[in-house]
Design an enzyme around this catalytic site. Structure first.
Site, PDB file in Angstrom:
ATOM      1  N   SER A 134       0.860  -1.179   0.000  1.00 63.00           N
ATOM      2  CA  SER A 134       0.000   0.000   0.000  1.00 63.00           C
ATOM      3  C   SER A 134       0.897   1.230   0.000  1.00 63.00           C
ATOM      4  O   SER A 134       1.697   1.402   0.923  1.00 63.00           O
ATOM      5  CB  SER A 134      -0.890  -0.031   1.252  1.00 63.00           C
ATOM      6  OG  SER A 134      -1.587   1.189   1.402  1.00 63.00           O
ATOM      7  N   LYS A 160      -1.287  -1.060  -4.305  1.00 54.05           N
ATOM      8  CA  LYS A 160      -2.454  -0.237  -3.915  1.00 54.05           C
ATOM      9  C   LYS A 160      -1.979   1.194  -3.775  1.00 54.05           C
ATOM     10  O   LYS A 160      -0.953   1.444  -3.137  1.00 54.05           O
ATOM     11  CB  LYS A 160      -3.007  -0.759  -2.594  1.00 54.05           C
ATOM     12  CG  LYS A 160      -3.924   0.203  -1.831  1.00 54.05           C
ATOM     13  CD  LYS A 160      -4.659  -0.525  -0.708  1.00 54.05           C
ATOM     14  CE  LYS A 160      -4.754   0.298   0.563  1.00 54.05           C
ATOM     15  NZ  LYS A 160      -5.422  -0.424   1.653  1.00 54.05           N
ATOM     16  N   LYS A 162      -3.024   5.127  -2.607  1.00 51.93           N
ATOM     17  CA  LYS A 162      -3.958   5.975  -1.877  1.00 51.93           C
ATOM     18  C   LYS A 162      -4.354   7.123  -2.783  1.00 51.93           C
ATOM     19  O   LYS A 162      -3.515   7.678  -3.509  1.00 51.93           O
ATOM     20  CB  LYS A 162      -3.282   6.528  -0.623  1.00 51.93           C
ATOM     21  CG  LYS A 162      -2.909   5.452   0.389  1.00 51.93           C
ATOM     22  CD  LYS A 162      -4.147   4.904   1.084  1.00 51.93           C
ATOM     23  CE  LYS A 162      -3.776   4.005   2.243  1.00 51.93           C
ATOM     24  NZ  LYS A 162      -4.965   3.525   2.951  1.00 51.93           N
ATOM     25  N   ASP A 187      -7.331   3.219  -2.796  1.00 48.79           N
ATOM     26  CA  ASP A 187      -7.981   3.342  -1.486  1.00 48.79           C
ATOM     27  C   ASP A 187      -8.182   4.830  -1.191  1.00 48.79           C
ATOM     28  O   ASP A 187      -7.216   5.586  -1.090  1.00 48.79           O
ATOM     29  CB  ASP A 187      -7.095   2.706  -0.410  1.00 48.79           C
ATOM     30  CG  ASP A 187      -7.767   2.657   0.963  1.00 48.79           C
ATOM     31  OD1 ASP A 187      -8.897   3.164   1.098  1.00 48.79           O
ATOM     32  OD2 ASP A 187      -7.141   2.118   1.899  1.00 48.79           O
ATOM     33  N   GLU A 212     -11.363   0.922  -2.922  1.00 44.45           N
ATOM     34  CA  GLU A 212     -11.562   0.728  -1.478  1.00 44.45           C
ATOM     35  C   GLU A 212     -12.103   1.993  -0.824  1.00 44.45           C
ATOM     36  O   GLU A 212     -11.544   3.083  -0.993  1.00 44.45           O
ATOM     37  CB  GLU A 212     -10.205   0.325  -0.858  1.00 44.45           C
ATOM     38  CG  GLU A 212     -10.250  -0.027   0.615  1.00 44.45           C
ATOM     39  CD  GLU A 212      -8.880  -0.489   1.131  1.00 44.45           C
ATOM     40  OE1 GLU A 212      -7.998  -0.816   0.301  1.00 44.45           O
ATOM     41  OE2 GLU A 212      -8.679  -0.507   2.354  1.00 44.45           O
ATOM     42  N   ASP A 237     -13.748  -1.021   3.776  1.00 42.92           N
ATOM     43  CA  ASP A 237     -12.770  -1.160   4.861  1.00 42.92           C
ATOM     44  C   ASP A 237     -13.397  -0.519   6.100  1.00 42.92           C
ATOM     45  O   ASP A 237     -14.074  -1.198   6.894  1.00 42.92           O
ATOM     46  CB  ASP A 237     -11.450  -0.486   4.427  1.00 42.92           C
ATOM     47  CG  ASP A 237     -10.403  -0.365   5.530  1.00 42.92           C
ATOM     48  OD1 ASP A 237     -10.676  -0.732   6.676  1.00 42.92           O
ATOM     49  OD2 ASP A 237      -9.281   0.124   5.248  1.00 42.92           O
ATOM     50  N   LYS A 261      -9.757  -6.385   8.584  1.00 37.87           N
ATOM     51  CA  LYS A 261      -8.654  -6.080   9.487  1.00 37.87           C
ATOM     52  C   LYS A 261      -9.111  -6.555  10.860  1.00 37.87           C
ATOM     53  O   LYS A 261     -10.110  -6.034  11.382  1.00 37.87           O
ATOM     54  CB  LYS A 261      -8.398  -4.570   9.565  1.00 37.87           C
ATOM     55  CG  LYS A 261      -7.874  -3.947   8.294  1.00 37.87           C
ATOM     56  CD  LYS A 261      -7.731  -2.441   8.450  1.00 37.87           C
ATOM     57  CE  LYS A 261      -7.194  -1.829   7.178  1.00 37.87           C
ATOM     58  NZ  LYS A 261      -7.234  -0.357   7.203  1.00 37.87           N
ATOM     59  N   GLY A 289      -4.148  -3.928   6.463  1.00 41.79           N
ATOM     60  CA  GLY A 289      -3.076  -3.695   7.428  1.00 41.79           C
ATOM     61  C   GLY A 289      -3.213  -2.322   8.043  1.00 41.79           C
ATOM     62  O   GLY A 289      -3.931  -1.460   7.522  1.00 41.79           O
TER      63      GLY A 289
HETATM   64  O1  OSB Z   1      -6.913   2.148   4.863  1.00 38.93           O
HETATM   65  O2  OSB Z   1      -5.915   0.339   4.580  1.00 38.93           O
HETATM   66  C1  OSB Z   1      -5.951   1.452   5.097  1.00 38.93           C
HETATM   67  C2  OSB Z   1      -2.686   2.155   6.977  1.00 38.93           C
HETATM   68  C3  OSB Z   1      -3.167   2.796   8.099  1.00 38.93           C
HETATM   69  C4  OSB Z   1      -4.517   3.026   8.204  1.00 38.93           C
HETATM   70  C5  OSB Z   1      -5.388   2.615   7.190  1.00 38.93           C
HETATM   71  C6  OSB Z   1      -4.909   1.946   6.079  1.00 38.93           C
HETATM   72  C7  OSB Z   1      -3.536   1.736   5.958  1.00 38.93           C
HETATM   73  C8  OSB Z   1      -2.913   1.129   4.797  1.00 38.93           C
HETATM   74  C9  OSB Z   1      -1.562   0.467   4.991  1.00 38.93           C
HETATM   75  O3  OSB Z   1      -3.369   1.157   3.688  1.00 38.93           O
HETATM   76  C10 OSB Z   1      -1.656  -1.002   5.046  1.00 38.93           C
HETATM   77  C11 OSB Z   1      -0.374  -1.617   5.557  1.00 38.93           C
HETATM   78  O4  OSB Z   1       0.524  -1.818   4.740  1.00 38.93           O
HETATM   79  O5  OSB Z   1      -0.268  -1.892   6.771  1.00 38.93           O
HETATM   80 MG    MG Z   2      -8.221   1.047   3.604  1.00 37.80          MG
END
Ligand code: OSB
Ligand code: MG
Length: 372
Positions: A134, A160, A162, A187, A212, A237, A261, A289
């Site tokens: 991500s 992924k 953001k 995301d 997402e 999510d 999660k 994550g």
């Molecule tokens: O939205 O998935 C999310 C990290 C912190 C809070 C929310 C998110 C995330 C990530 C990172 O996308 C996922 C990871 O590599 O731990």
């Molecule tokens: Mg997310």
């Protein structure tokens, strides 16, 4: 089991690089680590809340409060099991990350008592889990493309990115033009609303694996209006906190995929229920994550070994997050973009107490003397 002692650690670890999302940027990552001592064994859990609000209303302060003032006093000194701890947690009406930290430590102990890995204890069927990476918001499309190139060269098979308003369709199209064949998903972390639907309709042509959480952190209704407009699956999510939310989202057609999660849904018990529901209803799931340390990462890897986790998880190798971790061995990326599921009893990692102490800002021991 009977819990003799629970130790809470407020931990602060510096990410190797700042991580920016539509809700903020973070480099010094706080979390609460939970150590449970029961029946001569030690179990560990992680509450991946941050120092501040953003992803959810939970912070390390609210997690500490929920654990110290409610969950732990009720768990100490009398026979408890995972089911009873789950029921106790239901009274909190939220605070799922706090619940997860405690529940994870209990699962660790229960699996150790049975002499099996957490993966086995949860019903996992895989010895390796598919993972991706991500990537936070970057300063420019060029910088993002350079990051993607670097992660692809390390072997990550799914990317992924953001997005946020002003850093979305154009960036995603440029990434797709540069990498026509990669598995790519976005995301939004709740940065948009239903009137933005045309933006997501335009993304269909980019051939994303999924979109997402485009809309509100607690929304299901608006997502149910978006999904029918798109070929691309919507994945929820933030909006899914429980089995009930998952049922609602599926019944309303709000998503075709769910990101599970364990910390967001109160632990492995609820994660498994959502996994089973999605399997029965024909929706794939994947493990999200929260920039976890090696403790939380081990739990996520174990969960992702369940059969319906058929999409790559946000569970990258340890070195993608931290220069030094608090659990060993580190998770390393296999050439096929997987992580290997630990097979030793319990979580399958050992906490490096020297490293844990180094990153601990505050710690508190709660035992049957203080909560007789
Ligand atoms: O939205 O998935 C999310 C990290 C912190 C809070 C929310 C998110 C995330 C990530 C990172 O996308 C996922 C990871 O590599 O731990
Ligand atoms: Mg997310």
């Amino acid at each position: 089991m009977t819990i003799d002692r629970i130790t809470l650690f407020l931990v602060n670890m510096r990410l190797t690089a700042p991580f920016e999302t539509s809700f903020g940027v973070e480099q010094d990552r706080q979390c609460v680590i939970v150590r449970v001592d029961a029946d001569g064994l030690t179990g560990w859990g992680e509450c991946p809340a941050s120092h501040s609000f953003g992803y959810s209303y939970e912070t390390t302060t609210t997690v500490w409060h929920a654990l110290k003032d409610f969950l732990i006093p009720h768990a100490l000194g009398k026979p408890v099991d995972i089911a009873a701890t789950f029921e106790l947690g239901e009274h909190l009406r939220g605070h799922n990350m706090a619940r997860h930290g405690l529940e994870s430590a209990l699962w660790d102990i229960v699996a150790q008592q049975q002499g099996i890995s957490l993966s086995k204890a949860l019903g996992g069927t895989r010895d390796r889990v598919a993972v991706g990476v991500s990537i936070g918001i970057q300063s420019s499309a060029e910088a993002l493309i350079a990051k993607i190139e670097s992660y692809l060269s390390q072997g990550y098979g799914r990317i992924k990115i953001k997005i946020k308003p002003g850093y979305d369709l154009d960036i995603v199209k440029r990434v797709r033009a540069r990498f026509p064949r990669i598995l790519l998903q976005v995301d939004a972390n709740s940065a948009y609303h239903l009137p933005d639907a045309p933006l997501f309709e335009a993304m269909d042509e980019v051939k994303l694996l999924l979109i997402e959480q485009p809309f509100g952190w607690d929304d299901i209704y608006e997502h149910s209006k978006l999904q029918p407009l798109l070929d691309t699956p919507v994945c929820l999510d933030e909006s899914i906190h429980s089995l009930g939310h998952a049922v609602t989202a599926i019944d309303l057609g709000a998503c075709q995929i769910i990101n599970i999660k364990p910390a967001r849904v109160s632990g492995f018990t609820e994660s498994r229920r959502i996994h089973d529901l999605c399997q029965a209803r024909g929706l794939p799931v994947w493990c999200g994550g929260m920039l976890e340390t090696g403790i939380g990462r081990a739990g996520n890897v174990a969960l992702a070994s369940l059969p319906n986790f058929t999409l790559p998880g946000d569970i990258s190798a340890s070195n993608r997050y931290y220069a030094e971790d608090i659990a060993e061995p580190l998770f390393a990326l296999n050439p096929d973009s997987t992580l290997t599921v630990p097979t030793t009893p319990g979580l399958g990692v050992t906490v490096n107490e020297t490293a844990l102490n180094k990153f601990t800002e505050h710690q508190e021991v709660l035992d049957t003397d203080t909560h007789g």
